[in-house]
Design a protein around this motif. Structure first.
Motif, mmCIF file in Angstrom:
data_model
loop_
_atom_site.group_PDB
_atom_site.id
_atom_site.type_symbol
_atom_site.label_atom_id
_atom_site.label_comp_id
_atom_site.label_asym_id
_atom_site.label_seq_id
_atom_site.Cartn_x
_atom_site.Cartn_y
_atom_site.Cartn_z
ATOM 1 N N LEU A 7 5.827 8.811 -2.494
ATOM 2 C CA LEU A 7 5.198 7.464 -2.103
ATOM 3 C C LEU A 7 4.614 7.238 -0.939
ATOM 4 O O LEU A 7 5.100 7.562 0.040
ATOM 5 N N TYR A 8 3.210 6.705 -1.156
ATOM 6 C CA TYR A 8 2.358 6.430 0.044
ATOM 7 C C TYR A 8 3.038 5.173 0.528
ATOM 8 O O TYR A 8 3.577 4.495 0.068
ATOM 9 N N CYS A 9 2.622 5.258 1.850
ATOM 10 C CA CYS A 9 3.190 4.049 2.639
ATOM 11 C C CYS A 9 2.410 2.630 2.647
ATOM 12 O O CYS A 9 1.897 2.478 3.777
ATOM 13 N N GLU A 10 2.377 2.229 1.592
ATOM 14 C CA GLU A 10 1.761 1.056 1.418
ATOM 15 C C GLU A 10 2.711 -0.008 0.654
ATOM 16 O O GLU A 10 3.583 0.405 -0.214
ATOM 17 N N LYS A 11 2.942 -1.225 1.186
ATOM 18 C CA LYS A 11 4.068 -2.131 0.486
ATOM 19 C C LYS A 11 3.630 -2.262 -1.173
ATOM 20 O O LYS A 11 4.800 -2.402 -1.865
ATOM 21 N N THR A 12 2.599 -2.207 -1.561
ATOM 22 C CA THR A 12 2.292 -2.339 -3.052
ATOM 23 C C THR A 12 2.887 -1.068 -3.776
ATOM 24 O O THR A 12 3.241 -1.439 -5.081
ATOM 25 N N LYS A 13 3.129 -0.068 -3.216
ATOM 26 C CA LYS A 13 3.578 1.194 -3.865
ATOM 27 C C LYS A 13 5.223 0.846 -3.866
ATOM 28 O O LYS A 13 5.796 1.769 -4.799
ATOM 29 N N LEU A 14 5.698 -0.052 -3.539
ATOM 30 C CA LEU A 14 7.276 -0.362 -3.630
ATOM 31 C C LEU A 14 7.503 -0.620 -5.220
ATOM 32 O O LEU A 14 8.643 -0.117 -5.747
#
Length: 142
Positions: A7-14
């Motif tokens: 999981l890349y550390c971008e809020k959209t990836k949640l």
């Protein structure tokens, strides 16, 4: 059964995290309420790591693993960011959080409380090159 997500550390990836967890947990005999609680707890820990530890840096990532057994489900969230001891975190007074929200319209402050209430055990492992939060939910064997 053991499955993993990078999981890349971008809020959209949640959203990708939610999809992954829902798919993984769809194979178990959990109630919808329990499934949603588990997704919420894992998402809260990951969101905290993404936002507070990694500063939403898309070049950083977390590894999320799901281990399902007959009597328990274990979630492992691993990254190379600074340790944060969720077990030592002092939960704020809910009355104060509500008062602050009414005054300032600020959010936050209760996520870790939710994680602690949903999960049966939380374990932390730290090493020089990585940090792991292990969330454990015992399942009733009936």
């Amino acid at each position: 059964m053991k499955h993993e997500l990078r999981l890349y550390c971008e809020k959209t990836k949640l959203a990708d995290l939610r999809d992954f967890l829902i798919t993984e947990l769809s194979h178990s005999k959990l109630t919808d309420v329990l499934r949603n609680e588990l997704v919420l707890a894992v998402e809260e820990v990951c969101a905290n790591r993404i936002i507070h530890t990694h500063g939403c840096n898309p070049s950083s990532h977390l590894h999320v693993k799901v281990h399902q057994y007959d009597d328990r489900i274990i979630f492992e969230i691993t990254d190379n960011g600074e340790p944060f001891d969720i077990l030592d975190y002092k939960t704020p007074d809910l009355k104060e959080v509500i008062k602050d929200r009414q005054k300032n319209k600020a959010g936050g402050g209760v996520g870790i409380l939710l994680v602690k209430r949903i999960m049966d055990a939380i374990e932390i492992e730290t090493h020089p090159s990585w940090y792991m939060v292990r969330l454990i939910k015992q399942l009733n064997s009936k």
